[in-house]
Design a protein around this motif. Sequence first.
Motif, PDB file in Angstrom:
ATOM      1  N   GLY A 180       3.262 -13.840  17.049  1.00  0.00           N
ATOM      2  CA  GLY A 180       2.673 -14.314  18.296  1.00  0.00           C
ATOM      3  C   GLY A 180       2.857 -15.801  18.476  1.00  0.00           C
ATOM      4  O   GLY A 180       3.131 -16.280  19.592  1.00  0.00           O
ATOM      5  N   ILE A 181       2.742 -16.555  17.378  1.00  0.00           N
ATOM      6  CA  ILE A 181       2.949 -18.005  17.435  1.00  0.00           C
ATOM      7  C   ILE A 181       4.379 -18.325  17.849  1.00  0.00           C
ATOM      8  O   ILE A 181       4.643 -19.250  18.632  1.00  0.00           O
ATOM      9  N   ILE A 182       5.335 -17.542  17.318  1.00  0.00           N
ATOM     10  CA  ILE A 182       6.741 -17.772  17.650  1.00  0.00           C
ATOM     11  C   ILE A 182       7.025 -17.470  19.117  1.00  0.00           C
ATOM     12  O   ILE A 182       7.734 -18.214  19.806  1.00  0.00           O
ATOM     13  N   MET A 183       6.437 -16.388  19.627  1.00  0.00           N
ATOM     14  CA  MET A 183       6.787 -15.918  20.970  1.00  0.00           C
ATOM     15  C   MET A 183       6.047 -16.632  22.091  1.00  0.00           C
ATOM     16  O   MET A 183       6.482 -16.592  23.244  1.00  0.00           O
ATOM     17  N   VAL A 184       4.932 -17.278  21.795  1.00  0.00           N
ATOM     18  CA  VAL A 184       4.092 -17.816  22.855  1.00  0.00           C
ATOM     19  C   VAL A 184       4.793 -18.936  23.644  1.00  0.00           C
ATOM     20  O   VAL A 184       4.435 -19.226  24.787  1.00  0.00           O
ATOM     21  N   ALA A 185       5.831 -19.541  23.067  1.00  0.00           N
ATOM     22  CA  ALA A 185       6.501 -20.656  23.737  1.00  0.00           C
ATOM     23  C   ALA A 185       7.471 -20.214  24.815  1.00  0.00           C
ATOM     24  O   ALA A 185       7.944 -21.042  25.600  1.00  0.00           O
ATOM     25  N   ILE A 186       7.801 -18.913  24.880  1.00  0.00           N
ATOM     26  CA  ILE A 186       8.804 -18.432  25.833  1.00  0.00           C
ATOM     27  C   ILE A 186       8.123 -17.724  26.995  1.00  0.00           C
ATOM     28  O   ILE A 186       7.223 -16.905  26.788  1.00  0.00           O
ATOM     29  N   ASP A 187       8.565 -18.030  28.205  1.00  0.00           N
ATOM     30  CA  ASP A 187       8.099 -17.316  29.397  1.00  0.00           C
ATOM     31  C   ASP A 187       9.006 -16.094  29.589  1.00  0.00           C
ATOM     32  O   ASP A 187      10.039 -16.159  30.257  1.00  0.00           O
ATOM     33  N   PHE A 188       8.600 -14.967  28.992  1.00  0.00           N
ATOM     34  CA  PHE A 188       9.465 -13.784  28.987  1.00  0.00           C
ATOM     35  C   PHE A 188       9.629 -13.180  30.382  1.00  0.00           C
ATOM     36  O   PHE A 188      10.581 -12.426  30.607  1.00  0.00           O
ATOM     37  N   SER A 189       8.738 -13.479  31.295  1.00  0.00           N
ATOM     38  CA  SER A 189       8.897 -12.954  32.654  1.00  0.00           C
ATOM     39  C   SER A 189      10.143 -13.514  33.337  1.00  0.00           C
ATOM     40  O   SER A 189      10.695 -12.894  34.239  1.00  0.00           O
ATOM     41  N   LYS A 190      10.598 -14.687  32.868  1.00  0.00           N
ATOM     42  CA  LYS A 190      11.789 -15.305  33.435  1.00  0.00           C
ATOM     43  C   LYS A 190      13.018 -15.117  32.559  1.00  0.00           C
ATOM     44  O   LYS A 190      14.121 -15.521  32.952  1.00  0.00           O
ATOM     45  N   TYR A 191      12.833 -14.569  31.362  1.00  0.00           N
ATOM     46  CA  TYR A 191      13.943 -14.386  30.432  1.00  0.00           C
ATOM     47  C   TYR A 191      14.015 -12.925  29.987  1.00  0.00           C
ATOM     48  O   TYR A 191      13.598 -12.577  28.883  1.00  0.00           O
ATOM     49  N   PRO A 192      14.541 -12.043  30.830  1.00  0.00           N
ATOM     50  CA  PRO A 192      14.636 -10.636  30.446  1.00  0.00           C
ATOM     51  C   PRO A 192      15.533 -10.410  29.226  1.00  0.00           C
ATOM     52  O   PRO A 192      15.325  -9.457  28.466  1.00  0.00           O
ATOM     53  N   GLY A 193      16.514 -11.288  29.037  1.00  0.00           N
ATOM     54  CA  GLY A 193      17.379 -11.161  27.867  1.00  0.00           C
ATOM     55  C   GLY A 193      16.618 -11.342  26.577  1.00  0.00           C
ATOM     56  O   GLY A 193      16.772 -10.568  25.619  1.00  0.00           O
ATOM     57  N   PHE A 194      15.773 -12.372  26.511  1.00  0.00           N
ATOM     58  CA  PHE A 194      14.975 -12.601  25.315  1.00  0.00           C
ATOM     59  C   PHE A 194      13.916 -11.508  25.147  1.00  0.00           C
ATOM     60  O   PHE A 194      13.582 -11.126  24.027  1.00  0.00           O
ATOM     61  N   PHE A 195      13.377 -11.029  26.248  1.00  0.00           N
ATOM     62  CA  PHE A 195      12.408  -9.931  26.171  1.00  0.00           C
ATOM     63  C   PHE A 195      13.035  -8.712  25.509  1.00  0.00           C
ATOM     64  O   PHE A 195      12.465  -8.129  24.581  1.00  0.00           O
ATOM     65  N   THR A 196      14.213  -8.327  25.987  1.00  0.00           N
ATOM     66  CA  THR A 196      14.864  -7.138  25.426  1.00  0.00           C
ATOM     67  C   THR A 196      15.313  -7.398  23.990  1.00  0.00           C
ATOM     68  O   THR A 196      15.317  -6.477  23.164  1.00  0.00           O
ATOM     69  N   PHE A 197      15.677  -8.647  23.686  1.00  0.00           N
ATOM     70  CA  PHE A 197      16.087  -8.965  22.318  1.00  0.00           C
ATOM     71  C   PHE A 197      14.920  -8.797  21.341  1.00  0.00           C
ATOM     72  O   PHE A 197      15.071  -8.206  20.275  1.00  0.00           O
ATOM     73  N   TYR A 198      13.747  -9.330  21.711  1.00  0.00           N
ATOM     74  CA  TYR A 198      12.575  -9.190  20.850  1.00  0.00           C
ATOM     75  C   TYR A 198      12.173  -7.722  20.716  1.00  0.00           C
ATOM     76  O   TYR A 198      11.806  -7.260  19.629  1.00  0.00           O
ATOM     77  N   ALA A 199      12.206  -6.991  21.815  1.00  0.00           N
ATOM     78  CA  ALA A 199      11.861  -5.574  21.751  1.00  0.00           C
ATOM     79  C   ALA A 199      12.820  -4.821  20.837  1.00  0.00           C
ATOM     80  O   ALA A 199      12.400  -3.970  20.031  1.00  0.00           O
ATOM     81  N   ALA A 200      14.094  -5.144  20.924  1.00  0.00           N
ATOM     82  CA  ALA A 200      15.090  -4.507  20.056  1.00  0.00           C
ATOM     83  C   ALA A 200      14.888  -4.915  18.603  1.00  0.00           C
ATOM     84  O   ALA A 200      15.020  -4.091  17.689  1.00  0.00           O
TER      85      ALA A 200
END
Length: 534
Positions: free
Chosen positions: A55-75
Amino acid sequence: MNKSQLINLFKVNLLYANPQATVQLRKKGKTGNKIYRSILMQYVLMGIFFTFIYGIIMVAIDFSKYPGFFTFYAALFSVMTFSQGVSILYNVFYDSKDLKDYLPLPFQQKDVFLAKFLIVALTLLPFLLPVFVLFVLTTVRSSLSLLIGLPLSVILFILFFFLCCGISTVLVSGLTQTQIFMKHKNIMTTLMMLIPAIGMAFGIMYINQKQSNIYDGTLSDQAIIYPFLPFHVVLTDLFSVNGFVSFAGILLACGLLIIVLKQWVIPSFYRLALGEESQAVSQKQTKTKPVKKQTYDGLPKQLLRYNINLIKNPTLLMQVLTSTLIMPMILAFPTIFGGLINLSSISNKFWVIAFLAGMFLALFTINSTSIISLIISLDRENLHFVRSLPISMKAYMKVKFKFAYMFQVILTSIVTLALALILHLPLLLVLFAVLGTWYGCFVGGMYYFNRDFRLLSLNWTNVSQLFTRGGGNFAMVFSMFGTLILGSLLIGGSIALIVFVPASLVVSLILFLVILSIGFIMFNHYKQTFWRNL
């Protein structure tokens, strides 16, 4: 569905998955539901730990604007779950060999399998909880209202969790029934667990590298992994056509997965459970393999081959490789793999610091799942047979210790050399770091070898039962992080002494002698309390 039967089956499988933890809890005076609550609490704390770290790592990214990073983390977390799920599914459904024992009992088939799936889900949940954080962070920063977004995150996480567990079950079931798997079971199982774990490690390193770009304000989105994109669309734009279609697609995938599990996977588990013994018997009757002439190679070589055969268990190898090779990359050295540290110009006067770093790296990688902490218990009933032979028990134990020590030294030295290469350490410091690794493996090996004998278990049915001795996974994680914190403090203090005290060589020699003295005291202690009593 009989709820009382399901609850009892769940409890039995829970105890079966953690027999050594159960024994330890009973020794502490806990009985009945207190044991179940304690085991469940371990999984809860593990889930909190993973959620907090990632959670600490991910909180810095606005995933709503970065679908690529969202799918990368989910994968990434899906791959992590699959790498853990392979061994868990294999243990629960194949190695346990208890499915045929339920046949004459008044249990419904669906209750038996639901209880097992619940155990698998409970074990995998900590590794997927960061996905829930990912969903919440995404919907909080999207245009959706929190009153809609938060419940939607919960619903999508449940569906995502079911898909990950279900797809892992289907893949494991399909692979384990192929001819190549049946012919090379140990190799294939190890590969199924190792390849996703390596991919997970490289994924974490990639994240750490991108983390520096977040704070520099230069982060750019990456390629979208499309199988995970529907979750992002639903979380950010639910009330659009794409949102409704994506949500319907997720529900459809869950429905198809339920049909596959019910019509194909569950019956295949039963067929395998009922057919293994009869198939093995028929093969034994129809095929008579010629007996190879055995040559006497001497006791040392025979013991070497014997110990090599002991560690061929895929679950054991995967756990050892994960804790020794992958965990340091994921947990201990995030900034290193982000490319933020270059030590090529460091002075050789810090040779004792390199030795300390190598030592603590070894202590970090040696834990309750290491070969050296399991090698005696891996003998099982063979240990009683060895005791009856006219050979020295002390000599036998020394052979086992040397074998496990060399195995650990080789793995940890690979990690040390890899880190030295990444950090661009001078050659002299690399040499002392490797020497520190050997020393740390010896010191940690003495403790865990004695621990294995003290917590000796020879009646285990699955090697994963040995991992939970002496506190289980929760104690192992805290031991690793305790070692990391203690090592950081001691290394930091030693660097301060060398930098601020004029006679740096004298300080280094004193520190070196103190380190060696601690090891010598430990050696004498175990020589008196362990080796002389064999």
